[in-house]
Design a protein around this motif. Structure first.
Motif: not given
Length: 233
Positions: A107-123, A177-179, A220-228
């Motif tokens: 749910k994290i990536t979908s929540s980031l995209e819909s709620n925050v505007g963070v996507s694979k393209d701008n991550f 909505g993440w957890f 750094f660690a959280i963003n690494t998880v985000g990259f994954i």
């Protein structure tokens, strides 16, 4: 006797003012994150004004809030925070790999995209901002203003508690909505403990670089998880 009463009254007034600024800034930022949900650039501008601008404006009014000293560097005091930061980085990554088959992170990536505007393209650009600038903003506000400045007027326990709890609850709005509720409560407890550790580091060194370094490595660690999760690595 009257002089003492005036001094106590002035001290209480200053405590209320600092607490009011902490509360208002956190509530407004929480509403922006959870309700308004503007684009990430707009949200960042609002956060810079609230977490950096408001304390600086108030410090111009209350000369006892001397924020410049928060940026004094003591080289010998950075080694332990650096090592602690690396340790936090490894612990967070290890926790992710241990829990990824137990907890649902989908749910994290979908929540980031819909709620925050963070996507694979701008991550990539967002992750750089989060790691270096956003972490500094939060350390300046929660550890510099909400802890070290508040500690001038109130007890050590009270300033530790306010700063750590405000830091933890502020992050709730961006994780809605993440957890599950149980997982979110565990995260809040972890954030409170993390805030206490950050306060302890800064209290010893009387600047915000110590906690910023650890906070930066945690990001750094959280963003690494985000990259994954976004499939970028």
């Amino acid at each position: 006797m009257r002089t003492v009463e005036i001094a106590v009254e002035n001290k209480s007034t200053k405590i209320r003012r600092v607490l009011f600024i902490i509360l208002v800034c956190c509530v407004i930022m929480g509403i922006v994150d959870a309700v308004i949900r503007p684009g990430y650039a707009i949200k960042s501008i609002i956060k810079i004004f609230l977490f950096l601008g408001c304390p600086l404006i108030y410090s111009g009014y209350d000369k006892e809030i001397y924020l410049k000293q928060l940026f004094s560097i003591h080289k010998n005091s950075l080694i332990k925070p650096l090592l602690l930061g690396v340790g936090v980085f490894l612990v967070i990554l290890a926790a992710y790999f241990f829990l990824k088959n137990i907890l649902d992170f989908s749910k994290i990536t979908s929540s980031l995209e819909s709620n925050v505007g963070v996507s694979k393209d701008n991550f990539v650009s967002v992750s750089l901002y989060i790691s270096f600038i956003n972490s500094m903003l939060e350390e300046f506000f929660f550890r510099g203003f909400a802890f070290l400045s508040l500690k001038r007027y109130t007890s050590r326990f009270f300033s530790y508690s306010i700063s750590s709890i405000a830091f933890a609850l502020y992050h709730v709005s961006m994780m809605i909505g993440w957890f599950s509720i149980a997982t979110l409560l565990l995260i809040i407890i972890g954030l409170i403990v993390g805030g206490i550790i950050f306060n302890f580091l800064n209290e010893r060194n009387k600047n915000i670089y110590s906690s910023w370094m650890v906070h930066m490595f945690a990001n750094f660690a959280i963003n690494t998880v985000g990259f994954i999760l976004f499939g970028l690595i």
